[in-house]
Each structure stands twice: as structure tokens, then as C-alpha cells.
Write a protein that holds these residues in place. Structure first.
Motif, short mmCIF file in Angstrom:
data_model
loop_
_atom_site.label_atom_id
_atom_site.label_comp_id
_atom_site.label_asym_id
_atom_site.label_seq_id
_atom_site.Cartn_x
_atom_site.Cartn_y
_atom_site.Cartn_z
N VAL A 267 -7.58 -8.67 -7.33
CA VAL A 267 -8.20 -9.52 -8.36
C VAL A 267 -9.06 -8.69 -9.30
O VAL A 267 -8.99 -8.83 -10.53
CB VAL A 267 -9.04 -10.63 -7.69
CG1 VAL A 267 -9.84 -11.41 -8.74
CG2 VAL A 267 -8.14 -11.59 -6.92
N ALA B 40 -6.41 -6.29 -11.31
CA ALA B 40 -5.32 -6.90 -12.07
C ALA B 40 -5.83 -7.82 -13.18
O ALA B 40 -5.29 -7.80 -14.29
CB ALA B 40 -4.39 -7.68 -11.14
N VAL B 41 -6.83 -8.62 -12.90
CA VAL B 41 -7.27 -9.61 -13.90
C VAL B 41 -7.82 -8.93 -15.16
O VAL B 41 -7.40 -9.28 -16.27
CB VAL B 41 -8.30 -10.57 -13.27
CG1 VAL B 41 -8.92 -11.46 -14.35
CG2 VAL B 41 -7.64 -11.43 -12.21
N THR C 187 2.13 -7.73 -11.97
CA THR C 187 1.36 -8.87 -12.48
C THR C 187 0.91 -8.63 -13.90
O THR C 187 0.98 -9.52 -14.76
CB THR C 187 0.15 -9.12 -11.56
OG1 THR C 187 0.61 -9.35 -10.23
CG2 THR C 187 -0.64 -10.32 -12.04
N GLU D 168 -6.57 -16.96 -14.54
CA GLU D 168 -6.01 -15.75 -13.95
C GLU D 168 -6.65 -15.44 -12.60
O GLU D 168 -5.97 -14.95 -11.68
CB GLU D 168 -6.19 -14.56 -14.91
CG GLU D 168 -5.33 -14.65 -16.16
CD GLU D 168 -3.85 -14.76 -15.85
OE1 GLU D 168 -3.40 -14.16 -14.85
OE2 GLU D 168 -3.14 -15.45 -16.58
N SER E 59 -4.53 -15.19 -9.27
CA SER E 59 -4.51 -13.90 -8.57
C SER E 59 -4.85 -14.07 -7.09
O SER E 59 -4.32 -13.34 -6.25
CB SER E 59 -5.50 -12.94 -9.23
OG SER E 59 -5.10 -12.63 -10.55
N VAL F 12 -1.55 -14.91 -5.17
CA VAL F 12 -0.35 -14.09 -5.32
C VAL F 12 0.36 -13.98 -3.98
O VAL F 12 -0.25 -13.77 -2.94
CB VAL F 12 -0.74 -12.69 -5.87
CG1 VAL F 12 -1.62 -11.94 -4.90
CG2 VAL F 12 0.51 -11.88 -6.19
#
Length: 322
Positions: free
Chosen positions: A100, A103-104, A187, A243, A247, A250
Motif C-alpha cells: 500500500v 503502490a498507491v 498495479t 486506491e 490496495s 489485492v
């Protein structure tokens, strides 16, 4: 005479005025019932497909249930075992939090950057917008995740390309330190949805603000910080909340890239993947239900924190006059 004739009708008038609110409420109810008729499929679906399973899973979280035998009440044992006796649970929490945190921001930053580039394009904007959005249409499908696994596997395209420039990473999928970043890149690659939302928000910013900032001597970076970011903050907040929630949930990329076991060395053991393993592989459905409820509570708490802190950095145009 005039006094009597003026006051005499008052009781009758009060009696006539008495039932009017009741008649008015009855009229409102008569007008509302068609709405409930049209909403009934959604209400029925929400009750049967959402509320009832949630109540059932809450009950199962306090039981020992293996999908075959009747559930046995164990109280808080699943929760205490999860929080105090299960190291794999905490590894799944750490892996998910790492995902998180990495990726975010990358996904939102890339989406915003591409949206700003698309806004500045004079021609061909529609084509490029569709091209950048296309990966998001594929969704979190198993086929795309398997293709991604082949790209990042040992001897795959990514390893060969990096080898040409002198970077020897080997296969990311088999490396405990790099496997999670293969999921991150998959992602981030599907940034089309937040990009379109950012683009819509950018188009709503008045050009007069940029012209005024330019007259005051503000450069591109100062315009971005002082004009774009404040005016776009509601859109940033919206994308951030969505998001983060997505996330934490996922599953498909981690399942495909790890082969369903969270490897290597539990480096891709995401929370939802471990929940799946405990519920459907180990048949500890009560334990999995407890994990699901803790995930729901965690997402709810993080969302609440985001809403509370948003008051200090999210700017709404209609608040100017308040």
C-alpha cells in the motif's frame, strides 16, 4: 355583535386545521411507495447478498468451522491466536502495508503526471487517453497476471532488458526481495481509472487562475503547487481513498505471481491471499472470517483517519464564501 361574529368561528377553524398534518403525511407516503417498489430489488439484493452474509461471517469468526462439520463456538480464540500466536499473519500484514505504501503513491503520481501531459496536448488527446486507459480495462484478471509473471520470471523479458544495460537482477518472481515489487508494478501499470478522474478535475480548474499566477511571476512549479494542487485536492482525496481501499484487497496478482502459496519465503503473502489460504486451503473458515472482520475494521479506521485529516488539506471551492 362584531366581537361575537369574529370569535365564534375560531373553534370550528381549529377543528378544521387539526387533521391537515396527518393528511399531508398520508399524501407524502402515497407518493413515496412507488419509489420503494422500484428500490425493492436493490434492497432485497443488499439484504440477501450483503447484510446476511456479513452477519453470518461475524458469527463464524467466533467459531471453529471447517466447511464440513457444524461450527463450534470458541469465543475470541480465533482473534487471540491471530494476533498473538500466528507469525505468518503478521508477515501478511507487513507485506500488505508495504504494498500500500509503495503502490498507491506511485500509481497516483503516475496518473496525475500523465493526466497533466494529456491536458497540454492539442491534438490526439482522445487517442492517447484511450491508450493509457486500456490496461485498466483488463482489470485484475488472471491471464494478465500470468503474462506479468512470465515477463518478470527468470529468463523473462525484464531480466533480459535489464541485463543489456548491465543490471543483473535475475528473475523477480523468484527473488524474496523483488517479488512484491513485481506485483506493485502490475498495479501501477493499470493507472487508467485515476488518470481519467484527474484529467476531469484538471479540466475544471479555471485558466484565469494560471494567468493570474503567471502575471505574479509564478513559474510552472509554483503554479502547480499553489494552483493545481489546492484546486485538485478533492480529486486527489477521492482517488487516494479508493486506491487505498483497493490496495488492501489485492489478491489476483499475488495469487498468480506466487502460484497461490505467497512465495518465495512469504514475500508475496498478502493479507487476502493468506485469508484465502486459511479459509479454503486449510479449511479454517472461522479463522478466515475473523481475518476478514479485522481487515474491514482496519480499512474503516484508515478511511476515517483520512476523512478527519482531509479538513486540513482538501480545498473545496464552495467554502470560499463560508
Amino acid at each position: 355583535m362584531s366581537t361575537v361574529s369574529t370569535r365564534a368561528p375560531a373553534p370550528a377553524e381549529r377543528k378544521a386545521d387539526g387533521p391537515r398534518p396527518a393528511r399531508r403525511r398520508a399524501g407524502v407516503r402515497e407518493k413515496q411507495w412507488p419509489a420503494y417498489v422500484f428500490l425493492s430489488p436493490w434492497l432485497l439484493g443488499a439484504g440477501v447478498l450483503t447484510l446476511v452474509p456479513m452477519v453470518a461471517s461475524l458469527y463464524l469468526s467466533f467459531t471453529d468451522y471447517n466447511l464440513f462439520d457444524p461450527p463450534q463456538w470458541v469465543g475470541l480464540r480465533n482473534y487471540t491466536e491471530m494476533l498473538t500466536e500466528d507469525p505468518r499473519y503478521w508477515r501478511s500484514v507487513g507485506t500488505t502495508m508495504l504494498f500500500v505504501v509503495v503502490a498507491v503513491p506511485l500509481k497516483l503520481g503516475l496518473a496525475l503526471g500523465v493526466a497533466m501531459l494529456l491536458r497540454s496536448l492539442g491534438s490526439g488527446r482522445g487517442f492517447y487517453r484511450s491508450a493509457f486507459y486500456a490496461p485498466s480495462l483488463l482489470g485484475a484478471s488472471m491471464s494478465i497476471a500470468l503474462v506479468w509473471k512470465a515477463l518478470f520470471n527468470d529468463g523473462g523479458t525484464v531480466a533480459e532488458v535489464l541485463g543489456w544495460v548491465g543490471i543483473d537482477t535475475g528473475g523477480w518472481v523468484g527473488d524474496p526481495y523483488l517479488a512484491v515489487y513485481a506485483v506493485v508494478l502490475l498495479t501501477v501499470w493499470q493507472f487508467g481509472a485515476p488518470m481519467v478522474i484527474f484529467l476531469a478535475g484538471l479540466q475544471q480548474i479555471p485558466s484565469d487562475l494560471y494567468e493570474a499566477a503567471a502575471l505574479d511571476g509564478a513559474g510552472r512549479w509554483r503554479q502547480f503547487v499553489s494552483v493545481t494542487v489546492p484546486m485538485l485536492s478533492p480529486v486527489v482525496f477521492f482517488n487516494l481513498v479508493l486506491e487505498i481501499i483497493n490496495s488492501f484487497q489485492v489478491f489476483t496478482p499475488a495469487f498468480a505471481i506466487s502460484g497461490g502459496n505467497g512465495g518465495p519465503a512469504d514475500s508475496t503473502m498478502f493479507y487476502t491471499l493468506y485469508l484465502y489460504e486459511r479459509g479454503f486451503t486449510a479449511s479454517h473458515m472461522g479463522y478466515a472470517a475473523a481475518m476478514a472482520w479485522l481487515l474491514l475494521i482496519a480499512i474503516g479506521a484508515i478511511t476515517l483517519i483520512l476523512f478527519r485529516t482531509s479538513r486540513s488539506w482538501v480545498f473545496y471551492a464552495d467554502e470560499e464564501g463560508r
